[in-house]
Design a protein around this motif. Structure first.
Motif, PDB file in Angstrom:
ATOM      1  N   LEU A 155      -4.513 -12.793  43.663  1.00  0.00           N
ATOM      2  CA  LEU A 155      -5.231 -12.032  42.642  1.00  0.00           C
ATOM      3  C   LEU A 155      -6.629 -11.652  43.117  1.00  0.00           C
ATOM      4  N   GLU A 156      -7.283 -12.568  43.810  1.00  0.00           N
ATOM      5  CA  GLU A 156      -8.650 -12.298  44.268  1.00  0.00           C
ATOM      6  C   GLU A 156      -8.700 -11.194  45.319  1.00  0.00           C
ATOM      7  N   SER A 157      -7.616 -11.022  46.056  1.00  0.00           N
ATOM      8  CA  SER A 157      -7.605 -10.005  47.106  1.00  0.00           C
ATOM      9  C   SER A 157      -6.824  -8.753  46.710  1.00  0.00           C
ATOM     10  N   ALA A 158      -6.335  -8.705  45.481  1.00  0.00           N
ATOM     11  CA  ALA A 158      -5.473  -7.594  45.062  1.00  0.00           C
ATOM     12  C   ALA A 158      -6.277  -6.296  44.937  1.00  0.00           C
ATOM     13  N   ALA A 159      -5.696  -5.228  45.445  1.00  0.00           N
ATOM     14  CA  ALA A 159      -6.291  -3.897  45.296  1.00  0.00           C
ATOM     15  C   ALA A 159      -5.779  -3.249  44.015  1.00  0.00           C
ATOM     16  N   ALA A 160      -6.491  -2.234  43.579  1.00  0.00           N
ATOM     17  CA  ALA A 160      -6.077  -1.503  42.382  1.00  0.00           C
ATOM     18  C   ALA A 160      -4.781  -0.760  42.654  1.00  0.00           C
ATOM     19  N   GLY A 161      -3.894  -0.771  41.650  1.00  0.00           N
ATOM     20  CA  GLY A 161      -2.620  -0.083  41.763  1.00  0.00           C
ATOM     21  C   GLY A 161      -2.572   1.151  40.887  1.00  0.00           C
ATOM     22  N   VAL A 162      -1.413   1.404  40.319  1.00  0.00           N
ATOM     23  CA  VAL A 162      -1.215   2.611  39.504  1.00  0.00           C
ATOM     24  C   VAL A 162      -1.755   2.381  38.096  1.00  0.00           C
ATOM     25  N   PRO A 163      -2.078   3.443  37.360  1.00  0.00           N
ATOM     26  CA  PRO A 163      -2.532   3.293  35.977  1.00  0.00           C
ATOM     27  C   PRO A 163      -1.466   2.632  35.106  1.00  0.00           C
ATOM     28  N   TYR A 164      -1.922   1.871  34.137  1.00  0.00           N
ATOM     29  CA  TYR A 164      -1.029   1.256  33.157  1.00  0.00           C
ATOM     30  C   TYR A 164      -0.908   2.220  31.981  1.00  0.00           C
ATOM     31  N   ILE A 165       0.274   2.778  31.759  1.00  0.00           N
ATOM     32  CA  ILE A 165       0.424   3.891  30.816  1.00  0.00           C
ATOM     33  C   ILE A 165       1.119   3.517  29.521  1.00  0.00           C
ATOM     34  N   GLU A 166       1.518   2.262  29.339  1.00  0.00           N
ATOM     35  CA  GLU A 166       2.168   1.875  28.092  1.00  0.00           C
ATOM     36  C   GLU A 166       1.183   2.028  26.923  1.00  0.00           C
ATOM     37  N   PRO A 167       1.683   2.359  25.721  1.00  0.00           N
ATOM     38  CA  PRO A 167       0.768   2.565  24.592  1.00  0.00           C
ATOM     39  C   PRO A 167       0.074   1.297  24.117  1.00  0.00           C
ATOM     40  N   LEU A 168       0.685   0.138  24.344  1.00  0.00           N
ATOM     41  CA  LEU A 168       0.079  -1.133  23.954  1.00  0.00           C
ATOM     42  C   LEU A 168      -0.235  -1.941  25.201  1.00  0.00           C
TER      43      LEU A 168
ATOM     44  N   ALA B 284      -9.658  -3.634  31.207  1.00  0.00           N
ATOM     45  CA  ALA B 284     -10.741  -2.683  30.988  1.00  0.00           C
ATOM     46  C   ALA B 284     -10.413  -1.320  31.608  1.00  0.00           C
ATOM     47  N   ALA B 285      -9.888  -1.343  32.823  1.00  0.00           N
ATOM     48  CA  ALA B 285      -9.581  -0.095  33.519  1.00  0.00           C
ATOM     49  C   ALA B 285      -8.195   0.438  33.192  1.00  0.00           C
ATOM     50  N   LYS B 286      -7.365  -0.379  32.522  1.00  0.00           N
ATOM     51  CA  LYS B 286      -5.970  -0.025  32.231  1.00  0.00           C
ATOM     52  C   LYS B 286      -5.258   0.399  33.518  1.00  0.00           C
ATOM     53  N   GLN B 287      -5.347  -0.513  34.500  1.00  0.00           N
ATOM     54  CA  GLN B 287      -4.788  -0.241  35.813  1.00  0.00           C
ATOM     55  C   GLN B 287      -4.107  -1.499  36.331  1.00  0.00           C
ATOM     56  N   THR B 288      -2.943  -1.341  36.935  1.00  0.00           N
ATOM     57  CA  THR B 288      -2.247  -2.491  37.489  1.00  0.00           C
ATOM     58  C   THR B 288      -2.901  -2.922  38.800  1.00  0.00           C
ATOM     59  N   LEU B 289      -2.594  -4.154  39.215  1.00  0.00           N
ATOM     60  CA  LEU B 289      -3.053  -4.665  40.502  1.00  0.00           C
ATOM     61  C   LEU B 289      -1.872  -4.738  41.463  1.00  0.00           C
ATOM     62  N   GLN B 290      -2.151  -4.482  42.733  1.00  0.00           N
ATOM     63  CA  GLN B 290      -1.106  -4.551  43.749  1.00  0.00           C
ATOM     64  C   GLN B 290      -0.916  -6.000  44.181  1.00  0.00           C
ATOM     65  N   LEU B 291       0.221  -6.574  43.788  1.00  0.00           N
ATOM     66  CA  LEU B 291       0.531  -7.962  44.131  1.00  0.00           C
ATOM     67  C   LEU B 291       1.783  -8.017  44.988  1.00  0.00           C
ATOM     68  N   SER B 292       1.882  -9.051  45.803  1.00  0.00           N
ATOM     69  CA  SER B 292       3.095  -9.269  46.579  1.00  0.00           C
ATOM     70  C   SER B 292       4.251  -9.607  45.644  1.00  0.00           C
ATOM     71  N   SER B 293       5.461  -9.449  46.125  1.00  0.00           N
ATOM     72  CA  SER B 293       6.634  -9.771  45.303  1.00  0.00           C
ATOM     73  C   SER B 293       6.647 -11.257  44.941  1.00  0.00           C
ATOM     74  N   LYS B 294       6.134 -12.119  45.842  1.00  0.00           N
ATOM     75  CA  LYS B 294       6.083 -13.556  45.560  1.00  0.00           C
ATOM     76  C   LYS B 294       5.115 -13.847  44.422  1.00  0.00           C
ATOM     77  N   ALA B 295       3.927 -13.258  44.462  1.00  0.00           N
ATOM     78  CA  ALA B 295       2.932 -13.485  43.410  1.00  0.00           C
ATOM     79  C   ALA B 295       3.431 -12.937  42.074  1.00  0.00           C
ATOM     80  N   GLN B 296       4.051 -11.759  42.101  1.00  0.00           N
ATOM     81  CA  GLN B 296       4.554 -11.180  40.855  1.00  0.00           C
ATOM     82  C   GLN B 296       5.680 -12.029  40.281  1.00  0.00           C
TER      83      GLN B 296
END
Length: 379
Positions: free
Chosen positions: A77-90, A119-131
């Motif tokens: 989590l500490e090294s995760a880069a920003a991923g795609v926007p989170y677009i769900e309504p909730l 705050a940014a409504k953006q996912t983080l890029q995590l490895s498959s193991k972390a996810q």
């Protein structure tokens, strides 16, 4: 195109607005009681510990928490880069808090284990193991918090007539004891004691109400997702409980005794109690989506308005009930739809019920995407 005259008619604005300015006096206390507390204000207090918290709505007082340690996940989590926007309504109903460089970090976590910068409504890029690690923690916690989604036929076997059980309101966190007295298409229930009746009444702000609320029904180690209203009616059976009649609890696929039809407002609350509100609404037809919007308008339920429109909402209405029920249209090849619905409604500063027509405009991005209500104009 709308005429100038139509533009001057009362509009329901589907845009973020200040809650205090738009809520009617009769509605504001009810809504603010649900939404005054900040979402997930607690944070992890141990630098080596993650804290997960889940609740059905941002202001819900009923919540379930767990803590766990996972140093590899923290590094991810500490090294995760920003991923795609989170677009769900909730936003996700589950949050994860932990320490990073003596600062409390707060993330949303989806049921699939995606981490979301709230705050940014953006996912983080995590490895498959972390996810996968997050997914398992969230799955276990949500299973404790929410109820099983059973059909009425299945629930009726778990809750036989004259069985007693606990009913827990998923927003207030208040609970009381009830007994199923009758009901062949849903459960006809009575509070067991005066104290139980008083608790039920307090859930509705001190007065009996037909409003639907998401509840958990607990019996013999099982927790079922359900929906109740809080209005005494019909037959009585438990003397001295200060409840003149019974109230109804619906489950998946329950129908009303009179019309023998599924009640849309009960069904959306059943799915909220199962932790499946967003999934359920995302699959609805335009007509069914409008039913959810009307339920949100009627009850001042901001989360229902948001999940149908994709925007944070406030509304200038005391009550609203659908009058017209048109046949389902074939929308399989449509990206936009305009339709009108007749409603009985009471305005924000009125006590009189009037019959009005609401013009809805719905859209979706592609034929595979879900529908959203983009505007609703009261004519």
């Amino acid at each position: 195109m709308l005429s100038n005259r139509n533009r001057s008619r009362l509009r329901l604005l589907l845009a973020p607005l200040l809650l205090a300015q738009l809520l009617s006096p009769g509605m504001s206390e009810h809504v603010q009681a649900q939404y005054t507390e900040p979402m997930h204000k607690e944070a992890a207090t141990d630098a080596a510990t993650f804290r997960l918290q889940v609740k059905a709505a941002p202001g819900a007082r009923y919540q379930t928490e767990s803590t766990f340690d996972d140093k590899s996940l923290q590094r991810a989590l500490e090294s995760a880069a920003a991923g795609v926007p989170y677009i769900e309504p909730l936003l996700p109903d589950t949050t994860l808090s932990y320490y990073k460089k003596d600062q409390t970090q707060l993330l949303g976590v989806t049921p699939t284990g995606e981490a979301v910068d709230l705050a940014a409504k953006q996912t983080l890029q995590l490895s498959s193991k972390a996810q996968a690690a997050l997914r398992e923690q969230v799955r276990a916690l949500r299973a404790k918090h929410y109820g099983e989604l059973l059909t009425w036929e299945e629930a009726s076997l778990v809750l036989p007539k004259f069985s007693s059980f606990t009913v827990l309101d998923v927003e207030s966190g208040l609970s009381f004891e009830g007994q199923r007295r009758a009901g062949s298409h849903h459960a006809d229930v009575q509070p067991l004691t005066k104290a139980d009746s008083a608790t039920l009444k307090s859930i509705y702000g001190g007065q009996w109400s037909w409003d639907r609320r998401a509840v958990l029904v607990k019996l013999n180690g099982r927790t079922l997702a359900a929906s109740m209203h809080g209005m005494p009616h019909g037959g009585d059976g438990i003397p001295g409980n200060d409840f003149n009649g019974h109230f109804c609890i619906h489950f998946l696929g329950s129908v009303t005794h009179g019309s023998r039809s599924v009640d849309p407002a009960h069904q959306v609350m059943v799915h909220r109690a199962a932790g499946l509100l967003n999934d359920y609404v995302s699959k609805l037809s335009p007509s069914a989506l409008i039913d959810v919007w009307i339920s949100g308008a009627h009850q001042g339920d901001l989360q229902l308005l948001q999940v149908t429109t994709g925007q944070e909402q406030a509304l200038h209405v005391r009550s609203m009930r659908r009058l017209s029920k048109e046949q389902e249209q074939d929308v399989s090849q449509l990206l936009q739809l305009d339709t009108t619905v007749d409603v009985a409604m009471t305005g924000a500063r009125s006590s009189a019920v009037s019959t009005r027509r609401v013009l809805f405009h719905l859209e979706r991005a592609t034929l595979q995407d879900r529908w959203f209500i983009r505007s609703a104009i009261i004519q």
